[in-house]
Design an enzyme around this catalytic site. Structure first.
Site, PDB file in Angstrom:
ATOM      1  N   ILE A  20       0.868  -1.190   0.000  1.00 38.04           N
ATOM      2  CA  ILE A  20       0.000   0.000   0.000  1.00 38.04           C
ATOM      3  C   ILE A  20       0.900   1.235   0.000  1.00 38.04           C
ATOM      4  O   ILE A  20       1.674   1.443   0.945  1.00 38.04           O
ATOM      5  CB  ILE A  20      -0.921   0.062   1.238  1.00 38.04           C
ATOM      6  CG1 ILE A  20      -1.738  -1.220   1.381  1.00 38.04           C
ATOM      7  CG2 ILE A  20      -1.841   1.298   1.178  1.00 38.04           C
ATOM      8  CD1 ILE A  20      -2.571  -1.290   2.662  1.00 38.04           C
ATOM      9  N   ASP A  72       9.788   7.908  -1.359  1.00 40.07           N
ATOM     10  CA  ASP A  72       8.990   8.803  -2.196  1.00 40.07           C
ATOM     11  C   ASP A  72       8.672   8.056  -3.489  1.00 40.07           C
ATOM     12  O   ASP A  72       9.608   7.653  -4.205  1.00 40.07           O
ATOM     13  CB  ASP A  72       9.834  10.065  -2.484  1.00 40.07           C
ATOM     14  CG  ASP A  72       9.048  11.143  -3.203  1.00 40.07           C
ATOM     15  OD1 ASP A  72       8.140  10.800  -3.981  1.00 40.07           O
ATOM     16  OD2 ASP A  72       9.360  12.327  -2.992  1.00 40.07           O
ATOM     17  N   ASN A  99      -2.074   4.106  -3.910  1.00 42.86           N
ATOM     18  CA  ASN A  99      -2.925   5.059  -3.192  1.00 42.86           C
ATOM     19  C   ASN A  99      -2.248   6.413  -2.986  1.00 42.86           C
ATOM     20  O   ASN A  99      -2.931   7.440  -2.915  1.00 42.86           O
ATOM     21  CB  ASN A  99      -3.290   4.434  -1.829  1.00 42.86           C
ATOM     22  CG  ASN A  99      -3.877   5.439  -0.864  1.00 42.86           C
ATOM     23  OD1 ASN A  99      -5.018   5.854  -1.009  1.00 42.86           O
ATOM     24  ND2 ASN A  99      -3.079   5.854   0.121  1.00 42.86           N
ATOM     25  N   TYR A 164      -5.290  18.358 -10.761  1.00 42.16           N
ATOM     26  CA  TYR A 164      -5.623  17.169  -9.958  1.00 42.16           C
ATOM     27  C   TYR A 164      -6.634  16.296 -10.707  1.00 42.16           C
ATOM     28  O   TYR A 164      -6.456  15.083 -10.835  1.00 42.16           O
ATOM     29  CB  TYR A 164      -6.188  17.592  -8.597  1.00 42.16           C
ATOM     30  CG  TYR A 164      -6.665  16.413  -7.775  1.00 42.16           C
ATOM     31  CD1 TYR A 164      -5.763  15.540  -7.168  1.00 42.16           C
ATOM     32  CD2 TYR A 164      -8.028  16.132  -7.615  1.00 42.16           C
ATOM     33  CE1 TYR A 164      -6.183  14.442  -6.434  1.00 42.16           C
ATOM     34  CE2 TYR A 164      -8.466  15.038  -6.885  1.00 42.16           C
ATOM     35  CZ  TYR A 164      -7.536  14.201  -6.292  1.00 42.16           C
ATOM     36  OH  TYR A 164      -7.967  13.104  -5.567  1.00 42.16           O
ATOM     37  N   LYS A 168      -6.373  12.394 -12.097  1.00 44.00           N
ATOM     38  CA  LYS A 168      -7.261  11.302 -11.677  1.00 44.00           C
ATOM     39  C   LYS A 168      -8.021  10.720 -12.874  1.00 44.00           C
ATOM     40  O   LYS A 168      -8.390   9.554 -12.876  1.00 44.00           O
ATOM     41  CB  LYS A 168      -8.207  11.791 -10.572  1.00 44.00           C
ATOM     42  CG  LYS A 168      -7.478  12.085  -9.267  1.00 44.00           C
ATOM     43  CD  LYS A 168      -6.797  10.823  -8.733  1.00 44.00           C
ATOM     44  CE  LYS A 168      -5.947  11.045  -7.515  1.00 44.00           C
ATOM     45  NZ  LYS A 168      -5.285   9.828  -7.033  1.00 44.00           N
TER      46      LYS A 168
HETATM   47  N1  LIG Z   1      -9.830  12.039   0.728  1.00 46.15           N
HETATM   48  C1  LIG Z   1     -10.555  12.193  -0.340  1.00 46.15           C
HETATM   49  O1  LIG Z   1     -11.606  12.832  -0.274  1.00 46.15           O
HETATM   50  C2  LIG Z   1     -10.150  11.579  -1.672  1.00 46.15           C
HETATM   51  C3  LIG Z   1     -11.081  11.601  -2.705  1.00 46.15           C
HETATM   52  C4  LIG Z   1     -10.731  11.040  -3.917  1.00 46.15           C
HETATM   53  C5  LIG Z   1      -9.490  10.461  -4.101  1.00 46.15           C
HETATM   54  N2  LIG Z   1      -8.603  10.463  -3.085  1.00 46.15           N
HETATM   55  C6  LIG Z   1      -7.273   9.857  -3.334  1.00 46.15           C
HETATM   56  O2  LIG Z   1      -6.974   8.932  -2.303  1.00 46.15           O
HETATM   57  C7  LIG Z   1      -5.557   8.828  -2.143  1.00 46.15           C
HETATM   58  C8  LIG Z   1      -5.212   8.957  -0.669  1.00 46.15           C
HETATM   59  O3  LIG Z   1      -5.505  10.265  -0.231  1.00 46.15           O
HETATM   60  P1  LIG Z   1      -6.024  10.594   1.234  1.00 46.15           P
HETATM   61  O4  LIG Z   1      -7.349  11.191   1.114  1.00 46.15           O
HETATM   62  O5  LIG Z   1      -5.844   9.448   2.133  1.00 46.15           O
HETATM   63  O6  LIG Z   1      -5.019  11.787   1.610  1.00 46.15           O
HETATM   64  P2  LIG Z   1      -3.865  11.881   2.706  1.00 46.15           P
HETATM   65  O7  LIG Z   1      -4.407  11.608   4.057  1.00 46.15           O
HETATM   66  O8  LIG Z   1      -3.199  13.174   2.455  1.00 46.15           O
HETATM   67  O9  LIG Z   1      -2.898  10.680   2.307  1.00 46.15           O
HETATM   68  C9  LIG Z   1      -2.045  10.729   1.205  1.00 46.15           C
HETATM   69  C10 LIG Z   1      -0.966   9.690   1.399  1.00 46.15           C
HETATM   70  O10 LIG Z   1      -0.124   9.703   0.234  1.00 46.15           O
HETATM   71  C11 LIG Z   1       1.226   9.782   0.667  1.00 46.15           C
HETATM   72  N3  LIG Z   1       2.050  10.421  -0.341  1.00 46.15           N
HETATM   73  C12 LIG Z   1       1.844  11.603  -0.964  1.00 46.15           C
HETATM   74  N4  LIG Z   1       2.838  11.872  -1.805  1.00 46.15           N
HETATM   75  C13 LIG Z   1       3.713  10.837  -1.725  1.00 46.15           C
HETATM   76  C14 LIG Z   1       4.948  10.518  -2.328  1.00 46.15           C
HETATM   77  N5  LIG Z   1       5.512  11.349  -3.218  1.00 46.15           N
HETATM   78  N6  LIG Z   1       5.563   9.361  -1.995  1.00 46.15           N
HETATM   79  C15 LIG Z   1       5.019   8.514  -1.097  1.00 46.15           C
HETATM   80  N7  LIG Z   1       3.842   8.748  -0.482  1.00 46.15           N
HETATM   81  C16 LIG Z   1       3.213   9.902  -0.788  1.00 46.15           C
HETATM   82  C17 LIG Z   1       1.184  10.556   1.979  1.00 46.15           C
HETATM   83  O11 LIG Z   1       2.290  10.234   2.795  1.00 46.15           O
HETATM   84  P3  LIG Z   1       3.578  11.149   3.051  1.00 46.15           P
HETATM   85  O12 LIG Z   1       3.147  12.576   2.992  1.00 46.15           O
HETATM   86  O13 LIG Z   1       4.032  10.697   4.409  1.00 46.15           O
HETATM   87  O14 LIG Z   1       4.526  10.762   1.973  1.00 46.15           O
HETATM   88  C18 LIG Z   1      -0.082   9.990   2.599  1.00 46.15           C
HETATM   89  O15 LIG Z   1       0.193   8.796   3.281  1.00 46.15           O
HETATM   90  C19 LIG Z   1      -4.946   9.914  -3.032  1.00 46.15           C
HETATM   91  O16 LIG Z   1      -4.512   9.330  -4.237  1.00 46.15           O
HETATM   92  C20 LIG Z   1      -6.127  10.844  -3.286  1.00 46.15           C
HETATM   93  O17 LIG Z   1      -5.998  11.543  -4.502  1.00 46.15           O
HETATM   94  C21 LIG Z   1      -8.895  11.016  -1.874  1.00 46.15           C
END
Ligand SMILES: NC(=O)c1ccc[n+]([C@@H]2O[C@H](COP(=O)([O-])OP(=O)(O)OC[C@H]3O[C@@H](n4cnc5c(N)ncnc54)[C@H](OP(=O)(O)O)[C@@H]3O)[C@@H](O)[C@H]2O)c1
Length: 294
Positions: A20, A72, A99, A164, A168
């Site tokens: 993950i 990363d 993810n 963004y 997606k």
């Molecule tokens: N929350 C929503 O409403 C929503 C809706 C639609 C889609 N999504 C998608 O769901 C996914 C998860 O998002 P989330 O909502 O859980 O947001 P989040 O809480 O900000 O989690 C994002 C995760 O991605 C990691 N990440 C970001 N850039 C990275 C990189 N360069 N290398 C490794 N890890 C990285 C972050 O960890 P670090 O910062 O520690 O690296 C964090 O663990 C994303 O793809 C997002 O676009 C979310």
């Protein structure tokens, strides 16, 4: 046949290896925890070591074999490490959950180049490259499941999240294309379309102070866990988006109204967040001046 595949046929993932990305917070972290009852071996990846280790500790407490990798996904070396370390520790890769991702709310004409690059590199390029590295391993195993996180915003794209939404949308189209290419190798590709869920996403996107908090991410991750047990092409959550998407396809005004409503809510959130941050900054400066004057 390996234990993992036998396990999968029984509808269980016991002993399978699941990677993950982005498991230090939000959906990735909740998903790792939601998978505990299925007893897989887990590889969790993110940049923030402290937060990633918190997830790892929670999994270890539940007696899950977990390999945390601080890295990363944009880095070629880190992607190589993810695969090498996983194979060394667990010998196979059954499920990859792409993810890791982020959003940045901004008007496109004002969006800095670094922001555009970060969005495309993380949400699209890293996802594609990691997938490309893992497919040959799954092909050799004659079994595998790749889950890519898209968004309902790819279907209702508001103006303030142009890049963004484009990333997606790319994830959706990419997943649709490779699904057919790899099906014959026993590999399944799923796309997940989450609506708004309460994670660190808003904070990272610059709308963290908005009043809209979103749905409980644990509900979504329980559905993703089910998707891992019983793969299908797409998962749209929360369910209300399913009829909405259907209606929007047939009635363009519903599509327009929904997208406009999302855009104005997001923009209000951005303005509210900026206002609060500016007044906090002013207050801090005022306090500093008072301390110096005293
Ligand atoms: N929350 C929503 O409403 C929503 C809706 C639609 C889609 N999504 C998608 O769901 C996914 C998860 O998002 P989330 O909502 O859980 O947001 P989040 O809480 O900000 O989690 C994002 C995760 O991605 C990691 N990440 C970001 N850039 C990275 C990189 N360069 N290398 C490794 N890890 C990285 C972050 O960890 P670090 O910062 O520690 O690296 C964090 O663990 C994303 O793809 C997002 O676009 C979310």
């Amino acid at each position: 046949m390996s234990e993992a595949i036998i396990g999968k046929k029984k509808g269980k993932l016991e002993g399978s290896t699941i990677i993950i990305t982005g498991a230090s917070s939000g959906i990735g972290k909740h998903l790792a925890l939601a998978l505990v009852p299925l007893k897989p071996k887990m590889v969790i990846v993110a940049r923030r070591e402290r937060k990633l280790m918190q997830t790892a500790r929670l999994l270890k407490k539940q007696k899950i074999k977990v390999l945390p990798i601080v890295g990363d996904v944009r880095s070629a070396d880190d992607r190589k490490r993810i695969i090498e370390f996983t194979l060394k520790a667990f010998g196979r890769i059954d499920v990859l959950v792409n993810n890791a991702g982020l959003g940045k709310v901004n008007l496109f004409v004002e969006q800095p180049e670094e922001e555009i690059n970060e969005l495309i590199e993380t949400n699209v390029l890293a996802l594609m490259k990691l997938t490309q590295m893992i497919i040959p391993i799954m092909k050799e195993q004659k079994n595998g499941h790749i889950i890519n996180l898209s968004s309902t915003l790819a279907l209702f794209p508001p103006y303030s999240l142009a890049v963004y939404c484009a990333t997606k949308s790319a994830v959706k189209v990419f997943s649709d294309c490779i699904r057919e290419e790899v099906r014959e190798y026993g590999i399944t590709i799923s796309t997940v379309f989450p609506g708004p869920y309460n994670t660190e996403f808003n904070q990272v996107a610059g709308i963290g102070r908005s009043s809209f908090k979103g749905f409980d991410a644990r509900k979504l991750t329980r559905k993703i866990a089910k998707l891992i047990e019983k793969p299908k092409d797409e998962l749209i959550q929360p369910w209300i988006f399913i009829p909405l998407i259907w209606l929007a396809k047939r009635f363009p005004f519903i599509h327009r109204r929904t997208t406009d409503w999302i855009a104005s809510s997001i923009w209000k959130g951005k303005e509210q967040t900026e206002k609060e941050l500016t007044s906090e900054k002013k207050l801090e400066e005022k306090e500093k001046i008072q301390i110096i004057a005293n």
